[in-house]
Design an enzyme around this catalytic site. Structure first.
Site, short mmCIF file in Angstrom:
data_model
loop_
_atom_site.label_atom_id
_atom_site.label_comp_id
_atom_site.label_asym_id
_atom_site.label_seq_id
_atom_site.Cartn_x
_atom_site.Cartn_y
_atom_site.Cartn_z
N ALA A 69 0.85 -1.20 0.00
CA ALA A 69 0.00 0.00 0.00
C ALA A 69 0.88 1.24 0.00
O ALA A 69 1.85 1.33 0.75
CB ALA A 69 -0.91 0.01 1.23
N CYS A 70 0.52 2.22 -0.84
CA CYS A 70 1.24 3.49 -0.88
C CYS A 70 0.24 4.63 -0.68
O CYS A 70 -0.97 4.41 -0.76
CB CYS A 70 2.02 3.64 -2.19
SG CYS A 70 1.03 3.94 -3.66
N PRO A 71 0.72 5.84 -0.43
CA PRO A 71 -0.19 6.95 -0.15
C PRO A 71 -1.23 7.22 -1.23
O PRO A 71 -2.39 7.50 -0.91
CB PRO A 71 0.74 8.15 0.02
CG PRO A 71 2.02 7.55 0.50
CD PRO A 71 2.11 6.23 -0.23
#
Length: 104
Positions: A8-10
């Site tokens: 998961a990334c921003p």
């Protein structure tokens, strides 16, 4: 070894899926059975099931944001790292989790 992963990334787009691909490729190259859940702008995809959790030897959480349902990994051997680490340092990520499993 069966390893479940969350990426998961921003923004939940590019790095999430790049990390997921890197985890799958590196994990399989190292002889592991891998399942990667992505949590991104499209929601959760390839969700880790209760069966996956019961079979898993370890979990890798490659995220730069808080992930959903993190409590499901309580009591498991777990490696947490930046979403970019599997992309840049895939072998090192797996070496670290393999070491944790070997040490129990």
């Amino acid at each position: 070894m069966y390893i479940v992963c969350v990426a998961a990334c921003p923004t939940g787009v590019a790095h999430t899926f790049m990390a997921a691909e890197a985890l799958e490729i590196t994990g399989k190259k190292r002889g592991h059975d891998i399942k990667v859940e992505t949590q991104g702008s499209l929601g959760t995809e390839n969700e880790i099931t209760a069966d996956d959790l019961s079979r898993a030897d370890a979990v890798i959480i490659a995220a730069d944001v808080a992930i959903s349902d993190k409590e499901r990994f309580e009591g498991m051997i777990k490696l947490e790292c930046s979403v970019s680490d599997p992309i840049k340092f895939g072998d090192a990520v797996f070496e670290a989790v393999e070491q944790e499993v070997a040490n129990g």
